[in-house]
Design a protein around this motif. Sequence first.
Motif, mmCIF file in Angstrom:
data_model
loop_
_atom_site.group_PDB
_atom_site.id
_atom_site.type_symbol
_atom_site.label_atom_id
_atom_site.label_comp_id
_atom_site.label_asym_id
_atom_site.label_seq_id
_atom_site.Cartn_x
_atom_site.Cartn_y
_atom_site.Cartn_z
ATOM 1 N N SER A 1 44.555 39.559 30.169
ATOM 2 C CA SER A 1 45.049 39.048 29.582
ATOM 3 C C SER A 1 46.049 37.975 30.728
ATOM 4 N N VAL A 2 47.298 37.649 29.760
ATOM 5 C CA VAL A 2 47.581 36.155 30.849
ATOM 6 C C VAL A 2 48.922 36.864 31.203
ATOM 7 N N PRO A 3 49.868 36.829 32.320
ATOM 8 C CA PRO A 3 51.251 37.338 32.205
ATOM 9 C C PRO A 3 51.544 36.266 31.787
ATOM 10 N N ASP A 4 53.182 37.100 30.648
ATOM 11 C CA ASP A 4 54.031 36.270 29.678
ATOM 12 C C ASP A 4 53.586 36.314 28.693
ATOM 13 N N LYS B 1 43.486 31.836 36.204
ATOM 14 C CA LYS B 1 43.112 32.467 36.535
ATOM 15 C C LYS B 1 43.027 32.993 38.105
ATOM 16 N N PRO B 2 43.622 33.830 39.363
ATOM 17 C CA PRO B 2 43.660 34.183 40.634
ATOM 18 C C PRO B 2 42.828 34.119 40.993
ATOM 19 N N PRO B 3 41.597 33.857 41.475
ATOM 20 C CA PRO B 3 40.290 34.354 42.276
ATOM 21 C C PRO B 3 40.606 36.531 42.047
ATOM 22 N N ARG B 4 39.244 37.131 42.509
ATOM 23 C CA ARG B 4 39.132 38.288 42.124
ATOM 24 C C ARG B 4 38.911 38.481 43.424
ATOM 25 N N ILE B 5 39.437 39.840 43.660
ATOM 26 C CA ILE B 5 39.605 40.235 44.816
ATOM 27 C C ILE B 5 37.869 40.454 45.705
ATOM 28 N N VAL B 6 37.003 39.758 44.270
ATOM 29 C CA VAL B 6 35.239 40.495 45.249
ATOM 30 C C VAL B 6 34.959 39.626 44.488
ATOM 31 N N PRO B 7 34.258 38.477 45.471
ATOM 32 C CA PRO B 7 34.231 37.070 44.312
ATOM 33 C C PRO B 7 32.662 37.933 43.583
#
Length: 681
Positions: A100-103, A113-119
Motif C-alpha cells: 500500500s502507498v499513502p493517500d 518506499k521507505p527503507p524497511r526496519i530491517v534490511p
Amino acid sequence: MGRRLRIGIDTGGTFTDVVALDEDTGEIVTTKTPSTPADPAEGFLTAAAKVLEAAGGGAASGLSHGTTVATNRLLEDRIEDLGFVTTEGFEQVLEIARQSVPDGYGNSYFWVKPPRIVPVHRVRTVGGRLDHTGAELRPFDEESAVAAARWFRDEGIDAIGVCFLHSYADPSHELAMREVLRREHPDAVVSLSCEVLREYREYERSVTTLVDAAVKPVMSRYLRRIAERAPAPLHVMKSNGGVLSAEEVAHQPITTVLSGPAAGALGAAFVAARTGRGSVVTLDGGGTSTDVAVVLDGEPTLTTEGSIGRHPVKIPMIDIVTVGAGGGSVAWVSPEGTMKVGPRSAGADPGPLCYGRGGAEPTVTDAHAVLGRIPPHLLGGEIPLNVDAARAGLEELAGRLGLTLERAATGILEISAWNQANAIRQITVKRGLDVRDYPLVAFGGSGPLLACRLLDVLGLPAAVVPENPGNVSAFGLLTVDVKNDYVRTRVMRDTELDPGVLADAFAALESEAAAALDREGFPPGRRRFARTADLRYYGQAFEVRVAVPDGPAGSAGFRAEVVRRFHDAHEALYGYCYRDDPGRHPVEWVNYRVSGIGPIERPRLRERPPGDKDPSRALASSRPVHFGEGWTDTPVYERARLAPGDVVEGPAIIQEFGSTLPLHPGFRAEMDPYGNLTVTR
C-alpha cells in the motif's frame, strides 16, 4: 510518622511534569522541571527530588512514570544493528509489507518506499513449518537455526526479532529458536512474536516484534538506571491505559510507545468525569507536539491499528493522534514562499528564541510572547523569557514574508490552531463522531493557549482547563490501574464453533493474566478481568471488537449475546449489518482477548468552598495583548486566587505556575468547585 506520597512523573520532550499525592490527606503538590533529552534519567530523578522538597518532606510510597524514551527512539528512526529471523521462504515479508502507498496511488505518483526496519541482508531464515492451527508440517531445523545465530554473533548484531509463520497458534518453534540463540549468541537481546503479539497477520506481527527488539536494549538500561536510584518502587505507564512494574515492562518495552500521551488522556478523563462530562475530546499541548484523544462514557477509546513514526505497531493502545504543533514548533518559510509551522521543534535545548539558550528560529512560544499572550517568564519566574530576542527573530521572518510583526506572529498561531483542529477532526469526524457534541479538555503547558480559537474553528460547546493543566499527564499516572493484555487467534465460524475451544481459549488467557497479577502483588480478591473478542462477517478482511460478557464462555446464550453485540457495533460503525441474513453472511470469530486489571486507590478531588463571585481579588496587573485585531490593555489574573463561582470576561489573561489561558474578547471563563475553568463564548 511522615507523609506518604504517591508520585507521578511524566517526561515530555521539553518539560518533566511531576505530581505528588498525600495518601492520607488527599493533598496534591505539583511542580515541573526542564527535561534532559541527552539523559532522561537525570530529569526524572531531579523531578522526584523537587516534588518531595515542594511537599515539605515525607517519603515516596510509589512512583508511576510516563516515558517517551521508546517513542523518541522510533520517531527519530534510531534503529541500528537489528536482525530478523523468520520462516524459510518468507525472508521478503518486510519488503512486501501490505503493498500500500499513502493517500492512494493517484496522489502518490512520486512516493518512494521507505527503507524497511530491517534490511533484507540482515534477515535469516530457519526451516520448519506450522499450519494455521499450529499443527507441525515440517519440524524445526536446528542446523539452520544454529547457522543463523552464529551469523548474527559474528556480525555483531545483538538485537534480534523472531517471527515464524503461524507461531500464534503454537509457539514451540520460536521457543526453540530462543534456546539456540541463548546457546550460540548469549549477548543477544531477543524478542519473540509469540510473546510480543500472539495474533495473526504476519507482517504486522513481524514489525511489532522487531520494534520491541529495537527499543528493548535502551529501555532496559533506562529503567534499570532510574529503578536503582528511585526513592520508591517504580511502575511505568503503558500505551493501553494501564501501568506495570518496571521489571515487567523491561521484558515488553513496546507496550510503552504511547506512555506519556496515554497518561494525559486518562488524567483528563478523570477530571472531566468529576465535572459530569463523561464524553470529551482531550488536547494535550506540550513543547514538542500536541496529542488528541476521545473519551466516551469515561473511557478513552482503544485501538490496535496504531503506528509510531513509519512503523505499524499492533498492540492495544489508547487511540491518539499526534501532530507537531507544540510550543516549540518552529515557524519557517517553504520553498514556495508560504509560512509553515512544525513539525520540527526547538525542543528543550536550545528551545525557542525567547529562552535565550541559542535558539535560532522563531517558534509558537515566541509568537505568544511577542503578542503578550504569555507572561515574560515561565514556571513562576524560574525561566525568564527574552521577549526582545523573540521579537527580533519574528521581525526577520515577517520581513521575508512581507508582513508586519503582529501579522506574522498571529499567522503562526493561526496555523498552529488549524493543525490542532485537523488532528481533532481525525480523531472524531473520521471515526464517525460529530465534533460539536464534545467539550474540549485542554491541558499541557501549551494546551490552553489556543483553546478559544479552537472553539471557534470547530464549533465546540466549551473548553475545560483543569487546575495545574501542565501537570495533568503526571496526575493521570496516579489514576491508572495495573493492566496487562493477552490475545489469541483462532478463526472459526460461529455456526461451527466448538464451545469447548472457546471456553478453553478464554480460560487460558485469564490464567496468563492471573499469573501476571500475582507477580504484581494482586491476590484473587483484588483483581478483575475484562474480556473482548474480534468478530467479522465471513469474507471480510478486518474485524470489529466487542465486549464479552462475564459467565461461562461457550454456552449458546453467551455466543448469541456476543454475536448480537457484533451486529450492533458493525451497524454503528458502517451503517449496516447482516443480523437477518446469517445464512449468506455468517459471523466469524477471530481473536480472543483478556485484560487482567489490578485496581489502585484513585485520588479524591476535593471541592472548594464558593467565593464571593468577585474575581477582582485575583487581578494582578495588566499589559498590552494582541488578540488579532490590535493591541488591547488586558487585565491579568492569578488563577490561584480565583474561587468557585468566579467568572472572568475576556479579553483577559489567566496565568498560573505551569500554563496560561489567554481569554479572547467575546469569551468567558467560570471556575467550578474543583478548580477547573470552563471556557464558553
